[in-house]
Motif scaffolding. Structure first.
Motif, mmCIF file in Angstrom:
data_model
loop_
_atom_site.group_PDB
_atom_site.id
_atom_site.type_symbol
_atom_site.label_atom_id
_atom_site.label_comp_id
_atom_site.label_asym_id
_atom_site.label_seq_id
_atom_site.Cartn_x
_atom_site.Cartn_y
_atom_site.Cartn_z
ATOM 1 N N PHE A 62 -5.747 -21.608 -3.077
ATOM 2 C CA PHE A 62 -4.363 -21.296 -2.721
ATOM 3 C C PHE A 62 -4.304 -20.244 -1.618
ATOM 4 O O PHE A 62 -3.567 -20.386 -0.634
ATOM 5 N N ALA A 65 -2.788 -20.738 2.102
ATOM 6 C CA ALA A 65 -1.712 -19.877 2.585
ATOM 7 C C ALA A 65 -2.130 -19.182 3.874
ATOM 8 O O ALA A 65 -1.352 -19.099 4.835
ATOM 9 N N PHE A 107 4.895 -18.532 6.826
ATOM 10 C CA PHE A 107 3.883 -19.569 6.673
ATOM 11 C C PHE A 107 4.214 -20.836 7.442
ATOM 12 O O PHE A 107 3.903 -21.945 7.017
ATOM 13 N N HIS A 149 9.906 -19.126 1.979
ATOM 14 C CA HIS A 149 8.800 -19.514 1.085
ATOM 15 C C HIS A 149 8.641 -18.503 -0.063
ATOM 16 O O HIS A 149 7.566 -17.946 -0.287
ATOM 17 N N SER A 188 8.462 -18.800 -3.315
ATOM 18 C CA SER A 188 7.481 -19.084 -4.373
ATOM 19 C C SER A 188 6.070 -18.732 -3.935
ATOM 20 O O SER A 188 5.264 -18.239 -4.730
ATOM 21 N N THR A 189 5.756 -18.983 -2.671
ATOM 22 C CA THR A 189 4.438 -18.623 -2.149
ATOM 23 C C THR A 189 4.252 -17.110 -2.208
ATOM 24 O O THR A 189 3.195 -16.607 -2.619
ATOM 25 N N ILE A 226 -0.913 -25.162 -2.333
ATOM 26 C CA ILE A 226 0.085 -24.540 -1.465
ATOM 27 C C ILE A 226 1.386 -25.330 -1.444
ATOM 28 O O ILE A 226 2.449 -24.785 -1.162
ATOM 29 N N TYR A 227 1.330 -26.640 -1.777
ATOM 30 C CA TYR A 227 2.549 -27.446 -1.830
ATOM 31 C C TYR A 227 3.342 -27.220 -3.120
ATOM 32 O O TYR A 227 4.490 -27.624 -3.224
ATOM 33 N N PRO A 238 3.740 -23.998 -5.036
ATOM 34 C CA PRO A 238 3.484 -22.587 -5.347
ATOM 35 C C PRO A 238 4.056 -22.110 -6.679
ATOM 36 O O PRO A 238 3.417 -21.315 -7.367
ATOM 37 N N ASN A 298 1.673 -21.014 -9.750
ATOM 38 C CA ASN A 298 1.749 -19.725 -10.427
ATOM 39 C C ASN A 298 1.766 -19.882 -11.943
ATOM 40 O O ASN A 298 1.247 -19.033 -12.676
#
Length: 647
Positions: A184, A188, A199, A207, A209-210, A566-567, A569, A573
């Motif tokens: 991840f 990122a 990003f 972004h 959530s990232t 990464i798609y 996030p 998590n």
């Protein structure tokens, strides 16, 4: 003369009630009429604060020649995507299937008389130019083909319909391991802009959530790369431009790479999510400027986007006929305002230079306010901000869509609860808003998705409403320690499992449109990840069985999650959470309240609190066993760290 939309409550549909197009709302009668009269169907999807929706309305739907042709040969249906996200989701999938790229708004769909789609686009100009087919030419071609029963067109529509069935179960699951964490971070980092943060290239979205995932990896693993990307993005993003330094709150995205020129609409969901992120990051990274940004964002929502404790869906980008008019300043008017605030000519010039307000401007000859160093605001900032607010008070405020949506209100409420850990006033507002939301959109014990404020709700809830409201209720419980919030969260989870769950797969809607729920994050986190969040919380706070549903969901998505986290996030998590496992501090209510500030600052991101009158002191527990007991809450940090697995 008004068309059929005059009777609709949606602000977006109301915007189109005077179009010469004979619009229908989404209803069975429209589709029955199309079949009976053998007319093609045109479906236009948008929302009230969408700039390009306004452009297409002005250029196409107010064009009398185009409207006359549509009225003669088509049944035209107008849909508010915020009111009917299930309809929108279905036709976004149509757009992706037909064009091999994501769609957007306005969405333009053409269907056969029996409502099978065969063409999808977004904004379409009124007439052909620069090798781009115009709307008038397009509808002339489609009308002719439908009237002549063009065999290929109808065959294509049948084939598209077959492809739109929900996807089958993934062939195999992949074991999720800690190796996922570095994948991840590397993905990122590959997308990261080291100069301005974020990003992507222009247009640039927050972004959230990232960034939340990077915050958790920073706290769990002291990951320096994750922390660098997180802090660079947060510190650059709130210096101005996309972040409104004058009124507070974030615009939806930046059209450039440096967060300077925003798309000026302000959405409830962006501001709720960013309020929560900045509040949490500010507290955990000890950065007061982040907490200040969260507070200003909350204040904007409460002042400009709220009524009776409920939060409106969106504020428009346009006012007085142009995009951004309310938000930007000419150099001359800014000089006058600053000098009127008591600064002399030399001071005024220096101040405007620091705010990047210049004679030439940075946006179409006007100026968007931003600071190079947002953490340290100059001592003159508050006085100057008030002077610039005074200029705005003389202008027309952008249109506000006064729809109340369950999921988006829950996002704001979550943000207020998080900010409430730094300032209790916001937590009090969160409780008030949660009570107002339940009264308005769960009036008879049944959850609804949306309604215009002060009207009766009619559209029943989708998965995202259950998920976001459920997680907000968990936050309400952990703030108040009142059991009824937790029991209601459990009830919503049970109903969601019954209505939308199928052995690891989740559906966004079932009924008129059966649509799969998104595990990926787009404008805001996909409802699958948020549902796993709720289930994991209930699994530690109420009953372990909910963890089994969470794991089955992670397993269902594991192959894609392991390859390209990464798609996903938010869901990523939750997989981090699953691998590390939640913790819960149990104590009687008085002790938990006494230790609230200590508990708020525990570095472990997956720790809960639960009122337990039988515990002596503070008990630290996992899902299946308890690890330690203490009478001094200050020792919890060390005990917690000792309980964390070395992954």
């Amino acid at each position: 003369m008004n068309n059929r939309l005059a009777e609709e409550s949606s602000p977006y549909l109301q915007q189109h009630k005077n179009n010469p197009v004979d619009w229908w709302p989404w209803c069975d009668e429209a589709f029955e009429t199309a079949k009976k009269e053998h007319k093609a169907i045109f479906i236009s999807i948008g929302y009230s604060s969408c700039h390009w929706c306004h452009v297409m309305e002005h250029e196409v739907f107010e064009n009398k020649e185009i409207a006359a042709f549509l009225n003669a040969h088509f049944i035209s249906v107008k849909v508010d995507r915020e009111e009917r996200p299930d309809v929108d989701k279905y036709y976004q999938e149509v757009h992706m299937l037909l064009n091999r790229r994501p769609g957007g708004w306005p969405t333009s769909i053409f269907c056969t008389p029996d409502n099978k789609p065969f063409f999808a686009g977004t904004y379409i100009p009124p007439y052909s130019h620069d090798q781009m087919l115009g709307f008038m030419e397009l509808i002339a071609i489609i009308a002719k083909k439908v009237e002549e029963n063009d065999e290929k067109l109808f065959q294509n529509a049948d084939e598209i319909q077959r492809y739109l069935k929900p996807a089958d179960r993934p062939k195999e699951a992949t074991k999720l391991t800690p190796a996922l964490f570095s994948v991840f971070v590397k993905q990122a980092e590959h997308n990261f802009d080291p100069h301005d943060g974020g990003f992507s290239k222009a247009p640039k979205f927050p972004h959230v959530s990232t960034l939340n995932a990077l915050l958790d990896l920073t706290l769990l693993r002291a990951d320096g790369t994750a922390k660098k990307m997180l802090e660079k993005t947060l510190s650059t993003m709130h210096r101005g431009g996309m972040y409104d330094l004058i009124d507070g709150g974030f615009c939806r995205y930046s059209v450039d790479g440096m967060w300077l020129v925003p798309h000026f609409e302000k959405m409830a969901y962006d501001n709720g999510l960013l309020c929560e992120l900045y509040a949490r990051a500010g507290r955990m990274l000890d950065n007061p400027s982040y907490i200040r940004t969260a507070a200003e964002t909350a204040d904007f929502l409460l002042k400009k986007m709220s009524n009776d404790g409920l939060f409106y869906s969106a504020g428009d980008a346009d006012s007085e006929g142009h995009e951004g008019t309310y938000f930007v300043y000419s150099y001359a008017e800014a000089v006058r305002a600053v000098e009127a605030a008591g600064f002399d000519r030399m001071e005024s010039r220096k101040i405007l230079e620091e705010l990047h307000i210049t004679p030439e401007g940075n946006f179409e000859g006007k100026n968007i306010v931003w600071l190079a160093e947002p953490a340290e605001r100059p001592e003159w900032f508050d006085r100057v901000r008030e002077a610039l607010r005074g200029l705005r008070r003389q202008r027309e405020y952008p249109f506000i869509d006064r729809k109340i949506q369950t999921s988006w209100n829950a996002m704001v409420i979550r943000g207020l609860f998080e900010l409430g850990k730094s300032d209790a006033v916001y937590a009090e507002r969160a409780v008030e808003s949660l009570e107002a939301l339940l009264k308005f959109l769960m009036p008879d014990g049944r959850l609804y998705h949306t309604a215009l404020i002060h009207t009766a709700p009619k559209i029943e809830a989708f998965l995202e409403d259950f998920a976001w409201l459920g997680t907000a209720l968990v936050k309400a419980y952990e703030h108040t320690l009142e059991e009824h919030w937790l029991l209601l969260a459990q009830r919503l989870a049970n109903e969601a499992l019954e209505r939308f769950y199928d052995d690891g797969r989740w559906y966004f809607s079932r009924g008129e449109f059966t649509t799969g729920a998104e595990a990926t994050d787009s404008s805001y986190p996909g409802s699958v990840g948020v549902m796993v969040d709720l289930l994991l919380s209930l699994g530690i706070l109420i009953e372990e069985k909910y963890r089994a549903f969470a794991f089955r969901t992670l397993e269902y998505h594991s192959a894609k999650l392991a390859k390209t986290p990464i798609y996903f996030p938010y869901l990523f998590n939750q997989s981090v959470r699953w691998l590390y496992e939640d913790r819960v501090v149990k104590a009687d209510e008085a002790k938990l309240r006494e230790a609230s500030q200590t508990l708020d600052r525990l570095a472990y991101p997956f720790v809960h609190r639960k009122s337990d009158g039988e515990s002596e002191g503070y008990m630290l527990c996992g899902a299946q066993s308890c690890f330690a007991q203490t009478h001094d809450p200050r020792t919890l940090e060390g005990l917690l760290q000792n309980s964390i697995p070395s992954l």
